[in-house]
Design a protein around this motif. Structure first.
Motif: not given
Ligand code: NDP
Ligand code: MG
Length: 385
Positions: A184-191, A199-215, A342-346
């Motif tokens: 959780k701590e590490m996630l707070k500082n991601v850019k 790591p594997n898929w090339s997609m639009g920006k919104k779904i790429t952020i959703d993948s990073a957050s697992m939303v 920030g990322f964890t604000d999502i």
């Protein structure tokens, strides 16, 4: 001939759909739609010669209309929400590909189904918020709903020839995104730039952020619930970091079916366009089995990636809660993409919006849009925007 309309033609899924269509003279594109990218839309219109294009942004639509007039291009330009529905229901089309991003996909999808079109659905937000409206309508109108999302396409392929009663469990796979293994701590500082590196898929920006957050996986669990009529208790998520297994179905006799392949969205797009037929795409889409050393499977860390846990909670609560989850996420991701939060604000914003919401059961479209506005206002208020 197959006649199609593509909503979101300038995006990641839209352009890959056109890659598939380009190779096959059996397809004729009748309508295209985008938000504001008229440079690319103009090129697409020149190549595919649709009868109609929609540019959602009215100013940009006027601009493109002027250009078409000056150049003598025979193509009607429409705009706004009514224009998007016009593109979705264009006369003569058999299939509407819904590849716009966000809840804006709901109304044109409903319009297309009402007009008797088959739907190839990439836009997951539509089923998440309005699955209870879309699924009965699909049945009533007797049209086909073909999933484009890779996990749902995998499950759709595993279910071919099977009976619904035989299904024990759906297993959705997730790559885990660029922050798999983080605390959780590490996630707070991601850019932002790190969150945009899938790591594997090339997609639009919104779904790429959703993948990073697992939303994204939270949305996909709800999408699977509606598409395949399976209870939330019977949908499991497993992390499969190599993105080789695209999803699985466990049957009552203990048999497990999985669909595997390289992470190339043209494969599920093509299956949605041709199913049950399969067509060769390219050497790149062929898996090199000798290069796959191992396939890892693990449980997701839902304490760190709360976006997934909240998604399952929203789905199980039902009613207007999935809309609140989705709309709060859409708003928060837009703020994260513009550097305002920030990322964890999502996930904090989603959690807050869900807590503040008074649930509506079986919301109609108007009530869905009200819940959307409420959630968006909550997120803006939370960050004083
Ligand atoms: P992109 O951001 O790459 O593209 C979005 C497309 O939608 C663009 O063509 C954009 O136009 C258009 N658009 C946005 N708003 C409107 C609007 N109001 N009216 C008309 N057009 C609009 O997104 P993706 O292609 O990545 O994703 C599309 C959908 O598919 C999403 O719901 C996503 O979750 C889903 N999906 C995507 C996958 C992928 O691999 N990319 C995989 C599985 C699902 P413009 O270019 O003018 O802004
Ligand atoms: Mg997916």
């Amino acid at each position: 001939m197959r006649y199609i309309s593509i909503l979101g033609s300038t995006g990641s899924i839209g352009t890959q759909t056109l890659d598939v269509v380009r190779r096959d003279s059996e397809f004729k594109v009748l309508a295209l739609a985008a938000y504001s990218n008229i440079e690319l839309l103009k090129k697409q219109a020149e190549e595919f010669k649709p009868r109609l294009v929609c540019v959602y942004d009215r100013k940009k639509a006027e601009e493109l209309s002027e250009i078409f007039k000056a150049e003598g291009t025979d193509c009607t330009v429409v705009s706004g929400p009514e224009g998007l529905s016009e593109a979705a229901t264009v006369e003569g089309a058999d299939l509407t590909v819904v590849a716009v991003v966000g809840m804006i996909g709901i109304a044109p999808t409903i319009a297309a189904i009402n007009a008797g079109k088959d739907i190839a659905l990439a836009n997951k937000e539509t089923l998440v918020c309005a699955g209870h409206i879309i699924m009965p309508l699909i049945k009533e109108k007797g049209v086909r709903l073909l999933p484009v999302d890779s996990e749902h396409s995998a499950i759709f392929q595993c279910l071919a020839g099977e009976e619904h009663e035989s299904v024990s469990k759906l297993i959705l796979t997730a790559s885990g995104g660029p922050f798999r293994g983080y605390t959780k701590e590490m996630l707070k500082n991601v850019k932002l730039e790190d969150a945009l590196k899938h790591p594997n898929w090339s997609m639009g920006k919104k779904i790429t952020i959703d993948s990073a957050s697992m939303v994204n996986k939270g949305l996909e669990v709800m999408e699977a619930h509606w598409l395949f009529d399976v209870n939330y208790e019977d949908i499991e998520v497993l992390v499969q970091p190599e993105s080789i297994i695209h999803s699985m179905v466990l049957f009552k006799d203990g048999a497990l079916k999985a669909q595997l392949g390289v992470p190339d969205m043209r494969i599920p797009i093509e299956y949605a366009l041709y199913a049950p037929r399969r067509v060769f795409i390219s050497e790149d889409s062929m898996p090199d089995l000798s290069a796959i050393k191992c396939i890892n499977l693990m449980k997701p860390d839902t304490e760190v990636f709360e976006g997934l846990k909240l998604g399952i909670e929203a789905g199980m609560t039902g009613g207007s809660m999935p809309t609140v989850y989705n709309a709060a996420n859409e708003e928060a991701v837009a703020l994260f993409l513009s550097g305002k939060i920030g990322f964890t604000d999502i996930t904090e914003a989603i959690k807050g919006a869900m807590k503040a919401h008074s649930l509506k059961f079986e919301p109609c479209l108007e009530e869905i849009l009200e819940a959307e506005t409420e959630a968006r206002n909550y997120v803006k208020g939370r960050f004083n925007i």
